[in-house]
Write an enzyme that holds these catalytic residues in place. Structure first.
Site, PDB file in Angstrom:
ATOM      1  N   ARG A 233       0.866  -1.182   0.000  1.00 60.95           N
ATOM      2  CA  ARG A 233       0.000   0.000   0.000  1.00 60.95           C
ATOM      3  C   ARG A 233       0.900   1.228   0.000  1.00 60.95           C
ATOM      4  NH1 ARG A 233      -3.458  -2.668  -1.638  1.00 60.95           N
ATOM      5  NH2 ARG A 233      -5.513  -3.129  -0.800  1.00 60.95           N
ATOM      6  N   GLU A 262      -2.820   7.742  -4.325  1.00 64.30           N
ATOM      7  CA  GLU A 262      -3.235   7.168  -5.618  1.00 64.30           C
ATOM      8  C   GLU A 262      -4.729   7.311  -5.895  1.00 64.30           C
ATOM      9  OE1 GLU A 262      -2.105   2.967  -4.978  1.00 64.30           O
ATOM     10  OE2 GLU A 262      -4.240   2.487  -5.097  1.00 64.30           O
ATOM     11  N   HIS A 294      -1.275   0.306  -9.679  1.00 63.51           N
ATOM     12  CA  HIS A 294      -2.006  -0.681  -8.877  1.00 63.51           C
ATOM     13  C   HIS A 294      -2.568  -1.805  -9.746  1.00 63.51           C
ATOM     14  CE1 HIS A 294      -3.980  -1.004  -4.694  1.00 63.51           C
ATOM     15  NE2 HIS A 294      -3.889  -2.209  -5.227  1.00 63.51           N
TER      16      HIS A 294
HETATM   17  P1  NAI Z   1      -1.543 -11.444   4.458  1.00 61.86           P
HETATM   18  O1  NAI Z   1      -2.510 -11.002   5.499  1.00 61.86           O
HETATM   19  O2  NAI Z   1      -1.550 -12.862   3.991  1.00 61.86           O
HETATM   20  O3  NAI Z   1      -0.042 -11.138   4.964  1.00 61.86           O
HETATM   21  C1  NAI Z   1       0.335  -9.943   5.568  1.00 61.86           C
HETATM   22  C2  NAI Z   1       1.520 -10.257   6.469  1.00 61.86           C
HETATM   23  O4  NAI Z   1       2.047  -9.029   6.958  1.00 61.86           O
HETATM   24  C3  NAI Z   1       1.145 -11.113   7.681  1.00 61.86           C
HETATM   25  O5  NAI Z   1       1.991 -12.241   7.757  1.00 61.86           O
HETATM   26  C4  NAI Z   1       1.350 -10.166   8.868  1.00 61.86           C
HETATM   27  O6  NAI Z   1       1.797 -10.841  10.031  1.00 61.86           O
HETATM   28  C5  NAI Z   1       2.429  -9.261   8.297  1.00 61.86           C
HETATM   29  N1  NAI Z   1       2.596  -8.008   9.015  1.00 61.86           N
HETATM   30  C6  NAI Z   1       1.679  -7.303   9.754  1.00 61.86           C
HETATM   31  N2  NAI Z   1       2.253  -6.216  10.283  1.00 61.86           N
HETATM   32  C7  NAI Z   1       3.556  -6.226   9.865  1.00 61.86           C
HETATM   33  C8  NAI Z   1       4.655  -5.365  10.095  1.00 61.86           C
HETATM   34  N3  NAI Z   1       4.556  -4.266  10.876  1.00 61.86           N
HETATM   35  N4  NAI Z   1       5.839  -5.673   9.529  1.00 61.86           N
HETATM   36  C9  NAI Z   1       5.972  -6.771   8.761  1.00 61.86           C
HETATM   37  N5  NAI Z   1       4.959  -7.631   8.509  1.00 61.86           N
HETATM   38  C10 NAI Z   1       3.762  -7.351   9.072  1.00 61.86           C
HETATM   39  O7  NAI Z   1      -1.732 -10.450   3.249  1.00 61.86           O
HETATM   40  P2  NAI Z   1      -1.323 -10.656   1.720  1.00 61.86           P
HETATM   41  O8  NAI Z   1      -2.425 -11.309   0.977  1.00 61.86           O
HETATM   42  O9  NAI Z   1       0.026 -11.256   1.647  1.00 61.86           O
HETATM   43  O10 NAI Z   1      -1.281  -9.134   1.208  1.00 61.86           O
HETATM   44  C11 NAI Z   1      -0.349  -8.215   1.733  1.00 61.86           C
HETATM   45  C12 NAI Z   1      -0.758  -6.812   1.295  1.00 61.86           C
HETATM   46  O11 NAI Z   1      -0.591  -6.686  -0.122  1.00 61.86           O
HETATM   47  C13 NAI Z   1      -2.236  -6.465   1.534  1.00 61.86           C
HETATM   48  O12 NAI Z   1      -2.448  -5.987   2.851  1.00 61.86           O
HETATM   49  C14 NAI Z   1      -2.492  -5.381   0.520  1.00 61.86           C
HETATM   50  O13 NAI Z   1      -2.249  -4.126   1.109  1.00 61.86           O
HETATM   51  C15 NAI Z   1      -1.437  -5.649  -0.573  1.00 61.86           C
HETATM   52  N6  NAI Z   1      -2.047  -6.066  -1.830  1.00 61.86           N
HETATM   53  C16 NAI Z   1      -1.706  -5.384  -2.975  1.00 61.86           C
HETATM   54  C17 NAI Z   1      -2.266  -5.729  -4.190  1.00 61.86           C
HETATM   55  C18 NAI Z   1      -1.880  -5.045  -5.464  1.00 61.86           C
HETATM   56  O14 NAI Z   1      -2.604  -5.171  -6.473  1.00 61.86           O
HETATM   57  N7  NAI Z   1      -0.779  -4.305  -5.518  1.00 61.86           N
HETATM   58  C19 NAI Z   1      -3.267  -6.799  -4.276  1.00 61.86           C
HETATM   59  C20 NAI Z   1      -3.494  -7.502  -3.021  1.00 61.86           C
HETATM   60  C21 NAI Z   1      -2.918  -7.114  -1.849  1.00 61.86           C
END
Ligand code: NAI
Length: 339
Positions: A233, A262, A294
């Protein structure tokens, strides 16, 4: 159920209509959802929202007044929703927690490869019959160290791919995952990851505690010439600090699929308009910055999965049993099944 589908793009019609299969009436609305457009949902029990819609308390109140009871997010992230306000108003909010972590992970690696081997510049040069190689030198990924911040679904895919390239992987996550350790990722504190990585890539959610995780101090602690990738993000990075680091020549390359402001830019064709965002305009001037708007999620497989899960959430709402893994607000707000 009648569902007002905000921020609708033509490419979304077909997969969502196919998933709805006539069970729900989808009203496609091109406008973004916010407090001013929310009354457009009148007559709909559900709304479907995307990442740059603004579901703050005034918007949710307007939706509730219009008779909406379900907010179906067609995204994984829900940082754009005031979840407490939704719960207070008795609105159920559901999301698509996973649709294709591979899509985002592969786009992340595409940014790394493109920046490293300067494909974006080479493409333009060759079209102008400039076959010189000066300025195009990259580095072997093999043997380099990649720092993965957030090893959830997407981060884990990135770890697997980068290990396949022969990279050493450092990881930081408050909840480390066993699979990543098995893949060879070494969990270290964030400070060690930043100072020890040739490439840093962000895959944690945006929360109050991760906002500007990459600030001036973090940027200064990175290796000189390191590459920074953000497909998480936009607000994970302090953009003004990033511009400072780029101007000082401290970063080798930056790949962004997201940007903190964005919402006023992305997902629209503004090619005939004046760009009013001076910070974004400055970012575009750096030869070592590559920005996509994005599109990390944007694969056929991901779109089909997003449509299916979003519609399954609407089905579940009507049946009184949304998959708890998809619910953002507590299950309390899903109505009991009809007798
Ligand atoms: P997820 O929930 O599977 O993984 C997120 C991980 O981040 C978790 O393991 C959590 O423990 C960790 N985390 C939480 N706080 C943290 C911190 N302070 N430092 C390091 N790690 C921390 O989520 P997923 O599916 O892997 O997605 C991650 C992010 O990717 C989403 O939150 C979203 O913002 C972004 N995203 C972007 C997309 C795009 O089109 N560019 C599409 C889908 C998601």
């Amino acid at each position: 159920m009648r569902i007002a589908f905000f921020s609708a793009k033509p490419f979304e019609h077909e997969p969502f209509l196919a998933a709805a299969a006539g069970r729900h009436e989808l009203v496609f609305l091109p406008q973004r959802l916010d407090a001013s457009t929310a009354p457009g949902a009148a007559g709909c029990a559900g709304v479907c929202a995307f990442v740059n819609d603004r579901l703050d308390a005034p918007c949710l109140e307007a939706l509730a007044r219009a008779g909406v009871r379900l907010v179906a997010l067609r995204s994984a992230g829900f940082n754009h929703v005031d979840v407490d306000a939704a719960a207070r108003l008795g609105l159920a909010v559901a999301r698509v927690p996973a649709y294709s972590p591979h899509a985002v992970a592969e786009h992340t690696v595409a940014l790394m490869l493109c920046l490293n081997r300067k494909i974006h510049r080479a493409y333009n040069r060759v079209r102008e019959h400039n076959f010189a190689l000066d300025g195009l030198m990259g580095f072997d990924l093999f043997g380099k160290t990649v720092g993965v911040v957030g090893t959830g679904k997407i981060g884990q895919c990135v770890v697997r791919i980068m290990r396949g390239f022969g990279c050493r992987v450092l990881a930081f996550d408050p909840a480390p995952c066993a699979e990543c350790r098995e893949l060879g990722a070494e969990y270290v504190p964030l400070s060690a990851l930043l100072s020890g990585s040739d490439i840093v890539t962000l895959h944690c959610p945006l929360t109050p505690s991760t906002r500007h995780l990459i600030n001036d101090a973090a940027l200064r602690s990175m290796r000189p010439g390191a590459m920074l990738i953000n497909t998480g993000r936009g607000a994970l990075i302090d953009t003004r600090a990033l511009i400072g680091a780029l101007k000082a020549g401290r970063l080798g390359a930056v790949g962004l699929d997201v940007y903190e402001e964005e919402a006023d830019l992305f997902f629209r064709d503004l090619s005939e308009e004046v760009l009013h965002d001076d910070v974004f305009a400055r970012l575009l001037t750096f030869p070592n910055v590559l920005i996509t708007a994005h599109q990390g999620f944007f694969t056929r497989e991901a779109m089909a999965n997003i449509a299916q899960t979003t519609i399954a959430n609407a089905d579940g709402f009507e049946a009184g049993r949304i998959d708890p893994a998809n619910l953002v607000t507590p299950a309390l707000f899903v109505p009991a099944p009809k007798a």
